[in-house]
Design an enzyme around this catalytic site. Sequence first.
Site, PDB file in Angstrom:
ATOM      1  N   LYS A 198       0.857  -1.186   0.000  1.00 45.04           N
ATOM      2  CA  LYS A 198       0.000   0.000   0.000  1.00 45.04           C
ATOM      3  C   LYS A 198       0.891   1.235   0.000  1.00 45.04           C
ATOM      4  O   LYS A 198       1.711   1.424   0.890  1.00 45.04           O
ATOM      5  CB  LYS A 198      -0.923   0.011   1.215  1.00 45.04           C
ATOM      6  CG  LYS A 198      -1.859   1.207   1.260  1.00 45.04           C
ATOM      7  CD  LYS A 198      -2.775   1.142   2.466  1.00 45.04           C
ATOM      8  CE  LYS A 198      -3.715   2.340   2.522  1.00 45.04           C
ATOM      9  NZ  LYS A 198      -4.619   2.280   3.693  1.00 45.04           N
ATOM     10  N   ARG A 208     -11.205   9.596   1.690  1.00 43.96           N
ATOM     11  CA  ARG A 208     -11.183  10.244   3.005  1.00 43.96           C
ATOM     12  C   ARG A 208     -12.398  11.134   3.191  1.00 43.96           C
ATOM     13  O   ARG A 208     -12.928  11.266   4.293  1.00 43.96           O
ATOM     14  CB  ARG A 208      -9.873  11.025   3.167  1.00 43.96           C
ATOM     15  CG  ARG A 208      -8.674  10.087   3.308  1.00 43.96           C
ATOM     16  CD  ARG A 208      -7.345  10.803   3.305  1.00 43.96           C
ATOM     17  NE  ARG A 208      -6.250   9.828   3.329  1.00 43.96           N
ATOM     18  CZ  ARG A 208      -5.016  10.079   2.937  1.00 43.96           C
ATOM     19  NH1 ARG A 208      -4.701  11.286   2.487  1.00 43.96           N
ATOM     20  NH2 ARG A 208      -4.082   9.135   2.987  1.00 43.96           N
ATOM     21  N   LYS A 220       1.279  10.186   5.651  1.00 41.11           N
ATOM     22  CA  LYS A 220       1.399   8.776   6.014  1.00 41.11           C
ATOM     23  C   LYS A 220       2.666   8.132   5.443  1.00 41.11           C
ATOM     24  O   LYS A 220       2.771   6.908   5.365  1.00 41.11           O
ATOM     25  CB  LYS A 220       0.156   8.013   5.553  1.00 41.11           C
ATOM     26  CG  LYS A 220      -1.141   8.546   6.147  1.00 41.11           C
ATOM     27  CD  LYS A 220      -2.331   7.641   5.867  1.00 41.11           C
ATOM     28  CE  LYS A 220      -3.597   8.181   6.528  1.00 41.11           C
ATOM     29  NZ  LYS A 220      -4.739   7.260   6.418  1.00 41.11           N
ATOM     30  N   GLU A 236       7.669  -6.592   1.305  1.00 43.10           N
ATOM     31  CA  GLU A 236       6.452  -6.476   2.112  1.00 43.10           C
ATOM     32  C   GLU A 236       5.540  -7.684   1.902  1.00 43.10           C
ATOM     33  O   GLU A 236       5.009  -8.264   2.858  1.00 43.10           O
ATOM     34  CB  GLU A 236       5.700  -5.191   1.743  1.00 43.10           C
ATOM     35  CG  GLU A 236       6.345  -3.905   2.218  1.00 43.10           C
ATOM     36  CD  GLU A 236       6.014  -3.601   3.675  1.00 43.10           C
ATOM     37  OE1 GLU A 236       5.448  -4.463   4.362  1.00 43.10           O
ATOM     38  OE2 GLU A 236       6.323  -2.478   4.122  1.00 43.10           O
ATOM     39  N   LYS A 251      -2.249  -1.524  -3.667  1.00 44.97           N
ATOM     40  CA  LYS A 251      -3.111  -0.346  -3.626  1.00 44.97           C
ATOM     41  C   LYS A 251      -2.235   0.902  -3.706  1.00 44.97           C
ATOM     42  O   LYS A 251      -1.234   0.986  -2.984  1.00 44.97           O
ATOM     43  CB  LYS A 251      -3.914  -0.341  -2.322  1.00 44.97           C
ATOM     44  CG  LYS A 251      -4.877   0.827  -2.170  1.00 44.97           C
ATOM     45  CD  LYS A 251      -5.596   0.775  -0.831  1.00 44.97           C
ATOM     46  CE  LYS A 251      -6.567   1.940  -0.706  1.00 44.97           C
ATOM     47  NZ  LYS A 251      -7.278   1.936   0.593  1.00 44.97           N
ATOM     48  N   SER A 277     -10.487   5.318  -4.760  1.00 45.42           N
ATOM     49  CA  SER A 277     -11.454   6.399  -4.942  1.00 45.42           C
ATOM     50  C   SER A 277     -11.013   7.431  -5.964  1.00 45.42           C
ATOM     51  O   SER A 277     -11.819   7.927  -6.757  1.00 45.42           O
ATOM     52  CB  SER A 277     -11.718   7.077  -3.599  1.00 45.42           C
ATOM     53  OG  SER A 277     -10.524   7.640  -3.064  1.00 45.42           O
ATOM     54  N   TYR A 316     -15.428   0.417  -6.736  1.00 47.45           N
ATOM     55  CA  TYR A 316     -16.742   1.026  -6.542  1.00 47.45           C
ATOM     56  C   TYR A 316     -17.628   0.795  -7.764  1.00 47.45           C
ATOM     57  O   TYR A 316     -18.842   0.978  -7.698  1.00 47.45           O
ATOM     58  CB  TYR A 316     -16.589   2.528  -6.280  1.00 47.45           C
ATOM     59  CG  TYR A 316     -15.773   2.848  -5.051  1.00 47.45           C
ATOM     60  CD1 TYR A 316     -16.368   2.934  -3.794  1.00 47.45           C
ATOM     61  CD2 TYR A 316     -14.392   3.053  -5.130  1.00 47.45           C
ATOM     62  CE1 TYR A 316     -15.612   3.213  -2.665  1.00 47.45           C
ATOM     63  CE2 TYR A 316     -13.629   3.339  -4.005  1.00 47.45           C
ATOM     64  CZ  TYR A 316     -14.246   3.415  -2.774  1.00 47.45           C
ATOM     65  OH  TYR A 316     -13.496   3.690  -1.651  1.00 47.45           O
TER      66      TYR A 316
END
Length: 327
Positions: A198, A208, A220, A236, A251, A277, A316
């Site tokens: 990610k 968000r 982040k 990872e 992602k 999104s 979505y």
Amino acid sequence: MALFPNTRLRRTRSQPWIRDLVRETHLTPHDLIWTIVVSDSADPIEPVEAMPGTVRMSVAEAAKAAKRARDLGIPAIAVFPHIDPSLKDNSGTEALNPDGLVMRAVKAMKDAAPEVGIICDVALDPFTDHGHDGVMEGGVILNDATVDLLIAQSLAQVEAGCDVLAPSDMMDGRIGAIRNALEEAGHTDTLILSYAAKYASGFYGPYRSAIGSAALQGDKKTYQMDPANTDEALREVAMDIEEGADMVMVKPGLPYLDIVTRVKEAFGVPTYAFQVSGEYAMIMAAAQNGWIDGERVMMETLTCFKRSGADGILTYFAPTAAEILGE
């Protein structure tokens, strides 16, 4: 390869039937995971301004969505919460509430359509008052203290009926800690879909807004991946598989198809991509302005995920795409 004119590649593109026969990548509703946002608002449905066509759903509406997914052949739904800001704090403790929004939604959805898999986001950012995925102290996100809370959140979600835990926080060691806790609690069949690669991306903004995340303090980048890195993604993923992940995710999606391909080729495990999104919002906004054919671009992007090696796509667009594929 034979040269022109002995080889004319256009021959296999000349008619629909031959294009169908030679198509290498096939997309079906079974490749889709529907991402939804549930809300504790009094309104059954609330449009998300930053994501045209997407709504926040009440628990009752989420149950209806589960039935719709079943009828469309969509195998699973990923649930994300929008909670009252008054419930948020530094540690995101509302995430552990056995009667909280996510737990109520999971129970309602499993009651409505038990054959549809329910995937729960394991992260604290929808529940913290600073918008980060973990406990913050002096501007620093505490890894180990966060993992302890993620374990409790995971167990609460499984008790509510969640089928798949999807840790999206990117804390080190959280997959192994959650897997050990599941084993000790007797939840030996619970799946873990790890957000293994990610990235600290700018594509998350509309999400968000959708979950009502608090204004982010800082960024982040200290725990999510640098978009410039690829080898790190393989490290990872390797760690998460070793710690007990059943499936892994990359992602965002479209800008990271090379990562999807590398992960699938390197490990051969079930690999998923998240059409996030920002990707969704760009397609919808351009379509609304008449700049692109939205339906065509939607289906093209979903096919590209499959072509890159993804076993499935969190999106979505899932119900819209499933309806088109069903036709």
